[in-house]
Design a protein around this motif. Sequence first.
Motif, PDB file in Angstrom:
ATOM      1  N   TRP A  49       0.797  -1.218   0.048  1.00 50.58           N
ATOM      2  CA  TRP A  49       0.104  -0.010   0.074  1.00 50.58           C
ATOM      3  C   TRP A  49       0.718   1.350  -0.146  1.00 50.58           C
ATOM      4  CZ3 TRP A  49      -5.159   0.908  -0.427  1.00 50.58           C
ATOM      5  CH2 TRP A  49      -5.858  -0.283  -0.438  1.00 50.58           C
ATOM      6  N   THR A  50       0.367   2.451  -0.752  1.00 51.37           N
ATOM      7  CA  THR A  50       0.879   3.681  -0.590  1.00 51.37           C
ATOM      8  C   THR A  50      -0.234   4.585   0.044  1.00 51.37           C
ATOM      9  OG1 THR A  50       2.605   3.199  -2.304  1.00 51.37           O
ATOM     10  CG2 THR A  50       1.905   5.694  -1.735  1.00 51.37           C
ATOM     11  N   ILE A  51      -0.072   5.101   1.133  1.00 51.75           N
ATOM     12  CA  ILE A  51      -1.048   5.908   1.580  1.00 51.75           C
ATOM     13  C   ILE A  51      -0.679   7.681   1.561  1.00 51.75           C
ATOM     14  CG2 ILE A  51      -2.473   6.640   3.627  1.00 51.75           C
ATOM     15  CD1 ILE A  51      -2.959   3.805   2.386  1.00 51.75           C
ATOM     16  N   GLU A  52      -1.430   8.315   1.016  1.00 50.91           N
ATOM     17  CA  GLU A  52      -1.242   9.809   0.882  1.00 50.91           C
ATOM     18  C   GLU A  52      -2.163  10.545   1.839  1.00 50.91           C
ATOM     19  OE1 GLU A  52       0.715  13.389  -0.003  1.00 50.91           O
ATOM     20  OE2 GLU A  52       1.298  11.320  -0.649  1.00 50.91           O
ATOM     21  N   LEU A  53      -1.838  11.372   2.635  1.00 55.16           N
ATOM     22  CA  LEU A  53      -2.791  12.052   3.560  1.00 55.16           C
ATOM     23  C   LEU A  53      -2.540  13.416   3.354  1.00 55.16           C
ATOM     24  CD1 LEU A  53      -1.732   9.866   6.517  1.00 55.16           C
ATOM     25  CD2 LEU A  53      -3.762   9.744   5.357  1.00 55.16           C
ATOM     26  N   LYS A  54      -3.826  14.099   3.453  1.00 54.01           N
ATOM     27  CA  LYS A  54      -3.981  15.669   3.425  1.00 54.01           C
ATOM     28  C   LYS A  54      -5.074  15.931   4.340  1.00 54.01           C
ATOM     29  CE  LYS A  54      -1.602  15.957  -0.511  1.00 54.01           C
ATOM     30  NZ  LYS A  54      -0.215  16.639  -0.543  1.00 54.01           N
ATOM     31  N   SER A  58     -12.045  18.875   1.884  1.00 52.87           N
ATOM     32  CA  SER A  58     -12.864  18.378   0.796  1.00 52.87           C
ATOM     33  C   SER A  58     -11.976  17.435  -0.045  1.00 52.87           C
ATOM     34  CB  SER A  58     -13.442  19.357  -0.019  1.00 52.87           C
ATOM     35  OG  SER A  58     -12.679  20.058  -0.868  1.00 52.87           O
ATOM     36  N   PHE A  59     -12.621  16.489  -0.781  1.00 54.94           N
ATOM     37  CA  PHE A  59     -11.692  15.484  -1.389  1.00 54.94           C
ATOM     38  C   PHE A  59     -11.096  16.377  -2.637  1.00 54.94           C
ATOM     39  CE2 PHE A  59     -11.524  12.874  -5.595  1.00 54.94           C
ATOM     40  CZ  PHE A  59     -11.046  12.249  -5.155  1.00 54.94           C
ATOM     41  N   TRP A  78      -1.242  -1.103  -4.557  1.00 59.44           N
ATOM     42  CA  TRP A  78      -2.550  -0.344  -4.059  1.00 59.44           C
ATOM     43  C   TRP A  78      -2.240   0.891  -3.354  1.00 59.44           C
ATOM     44  CZ3 TRP A  78      -3.283  -5.615  -1.159  1.00 59.44           C
ATOM     45  CH2 TRP A  78      -3.650  -6.449  -2.047  1.00 59.44           C
ATOM     46  N   TYR A  79      -3.251   1.812  -3.542  1.00 62.04           N
ATOM     47  CA  TYR A  79      -3.103   3.289  -3.133  1.00 62.04           C
ATOM     48  C   TYR A  79      -4.197   3.832  -2.571  1.00 62.04           C
ATOM     49  CZ  TYR A  79      -4.465   4.027  -8.015  1.00 62.04           C
ATOM     50  OH  TYR A  79      -5.162   4.126  -8.811  1.00 62.04           O
ATOM     51  N   ALA A  80      -4.075   4.587  -1.665  1.00 58.89           N
ATOM     52  CA  ALA A  80      -5.401   5.309  -1.289  1.00 58.89           C
ATOM     53  C   ALA A  80      -4.873   6.803  -0.797  1.00 58.89           C
ATOM     54  CB  ALA A  80      -5.949   4.603   0.147  1.00 58.89           C
ATOM     55  N   TYR A  81      -5.896   7.585  -0.714  1.00 59.20           N
ATOM     56  CA  TYR A  81      -5.811   9.195  -0.407  1.00 59.20           C
ATOM     57  C   TYR A  81      -6.687   9.374   0.810  1.00 59.20           C
ATOM     58  CZ  TYR A  81      -7.358  14.131  -0.924  1.00 59.20           C
ATOM     59  OH  TYR A  81      -7.389  15.228  -0.611  1.00 59.20           O
ATOM     60  N   GLY A  82      -6.141   9.719   1.644  1.00 60.82           N
ATOM     61  CA  GLY A  82      -6.997  10.061   2.829  1.00 60.82           C
ATOM     62  C   GLY A  82      -6.943  11.610   3.162  1.00 60.82           C
ATOM     63  N   TRP A  83      -7.971  12.064   3.825  1.00 59.55           N
ATOM     64  CA  TRP A  83      -8.439  13.430   3.935  1.00 59.55           C
ATOM     65  C   TRP A  83      -9.146  13.727   5.092  1.00 59.55           C
ATOM     66  CZ3 TRP A  83     -13.303  15.612   3.300  1.00 59.55           C
ATOM     67  CH2 TRP A  83     -14.019  14.840   2.092  1.00 59.55           C
ATOM     68  N   LYS A  84      -8.812  14.696   5.748  1.00 63.81           N
ATOM     69  CA  LYS A  84      -9.456  14.880   7.169  1.00 63.81           C
ATOM     70  C   LYS A  84     -10.278  16.055   7.242  1.00 63.81           C
ATOM     71  CE  LYS A  84      -8.467  16.109  12.046  1.00 63.81           C
ATOM     72  NZ  LYS A  84      -9.702  16.822  12.052  1.00 63.81           N
ATOM     73  N   ALA A  86     -12.222  19.276   8.483  1.00 65.99           N
ATOM     74  CA  ALA A  86     -11.883  20.180   9.763  1.00 65.99           C
ATOM     75  C   ALA A  86     -12.880  20.092  10.401  1.00 65.99           C
ATOM     76  CB  ALA A  86     -11.929  21.418   9.016  1.00 65.99           C
ATOM     77  N   ARG A  87     -12.414  20.052  11.894  1.00 66.08           N
ATOM     78  CA  ARG A  87     -13.319  20.010  13.205  1.00 66.08           C
ATOM     79  C   ARG A  87     -13.573  18.426  13.330  1.00 66.08           C
ATOM     80  NH1 ARG A  87     -14.073  24.198  10.655  1.00 66.08           N
ATOM     81  NH2 ARG A  87     -16.494  23.667   9.956  1.00 66.08           N
ATOM     82  N   HIS A  88     -13.205  17.607  12.646  1.00 68.45           N
ATOM     83  CA  HIS A  88     -13.734  15.957  12.865  1.00 68.45           C
ATOM     84  C   HIS A  88     -12.486  15.185  13.152  1.00 68.45           C
ATOM     85  CE1 HIS A  88     -17.032  17.358  10.301  1.00 68.45           C
ATOM     86  NE2 HIS A  88     -17.620  16.563  10.961  1.00 68.45           N
ATOM     87  N   SER A  89     -12.599  14.292  14.017  1.00 67.85           N
ATOM     88  CA  SER A  89     -11.533  13.485  14.829  1.00 67.85           C
ATOM     89  C   SER A  89     -11.034  12.593  13.603  1.00 67.85           C
ATOM     90  CB  SER A  89     -12.114  12.786  15.923  1.00 67.85           C
ATOM     91  OG  SER A  89     -13.071  11.614  15.538  1.00 67.85           O
ATOM     92  N   VAL A  90      -9.817  11.970  13.755  1.00 70.23           N
ATOM     93  CA  VAL A  90      -9.150  11.025  12.634  1.00 70.23           C
ATOM     94  C   VAL A  90     -10.126  10.024  12.413  1.00 70.23           C
ATOM     95  CG1 VAL A  90      -7.958   9.681  14.442  1.00 70.23           C
ATOM     96  CG2 VAL A  90      -7.092  10.144  12.166  1.00 70.23           C
ATOM     97  N   HIS A  91     -10.996   9.390  13.190  1.00 66.19           N
ATOM     98  CA  HIS A  91     -11.660   8.272  12.780  1.00 66.19           C
ATOM     99  C   HIS A  91     -12.698   8.521  11.968  1.00 66.19           C
ATOM    100  CE1 HIS A  91     -14.344   9.363  16.279  1.00 66.19           C
ATOM    101  NE2 HIS A  91     -15.111   8.596  15.718  1.00 66.19           N
ATOM    102  N   LYS A  92     -12.998   9.782  11.685  1.00 64.35           N
ATOM    103  CA  LYS A  92     -14.028  10.109  10.650  1.00 64.35           C
ATOM    104  C   LYS A  92     -13.221  10.800   9.259  1.00 64.35           C
ATOM    105  CE  LYS A  92     -17.962   9.903  13.008  1.00 64.35           C
ATOM    106  NZ  LYS A  92     -18.945   8.972  12.254  1.00 64.35           N
ATOM    107  N   SER A  93     -12.028  10.723   9.410  1.00 68.24           N
ATOM    108  CA  SER A  93     -11.635  10.962   7.861  1.00 68.24           C
ATOM    109  C   SER A  93     -11.844  10.024   7.021  1.00 68.24           C
ATOM    110  CB  SER A  93      -9.754  11.115   8.156  1.00 68.24           C
ATOM    111  OG  SER A  93      -9.095   9.710   8.740  1.00 68.24           O
ATOM    112  N   VAL A  94     -11.513  10.167   5.735  1.00 67.85           N
ATOM    113  CA  VAL A  94     -11.989   9.534   4.595  1.00 67.85           C
ATOM    114  C   VAL A  94     -10.839   8.987   3.891  1.00 67.85           C
ATOM    115  CG1 VAL A  94     -13.434   9.733   2.273  1.00 67.85           C
ATOM    116  CG2 VAL A  94     -14.065  10.868   4.259  1.00 67.85           C
TER     117      VAL A  94
END
Length: 131
Positions: A49-54, A58-59, A78-84, A86-94
């Motif tokens: 996996w490669t994970i890119e986080l921002k 918004s997406f 495999w790869y995924a892009y994760g985004w957080k 604002a004002r939500h905790s990490v377990h609600k990131s996408v």
Amino acid sequence: RRMANPNKAKGSGFEIIWCNYASTFVPSIERRVTRGMNDCGDVSGLRDWTIELKATNSFSLTGLTEAEREANQANTPWYAYGWKWARHSVHKSVMSTHTSVFCEVLEHINDLEEENKKLRFALKMMKGGAA
């Protein structure tokens, strides 16, 4: 001391928080140090996996494209892009990926489940169990 780029600080903070959260499920996960043009994602310790986080509101198609490019550099399938949000905790990131990648992962999981069934059956037979 104030960081020169506050957006970079926000992004780095999200990477750290995300890796800490995800490592409670997969202990090998760690934040990867950026390597500029040769970057291979923000997360290490996830085989294949490669994970890119921002840290964004918004997406961003750019984030997904960056994850795909970095997966090619890291030679991971495999790869995924994760985004957080604002004002939500990490377990609600996408976490987002292309449908083709998602389907490949589903196929891989299915293959592993089938192999697991075969191994359980073989183990049962070795222990003298009935078919």
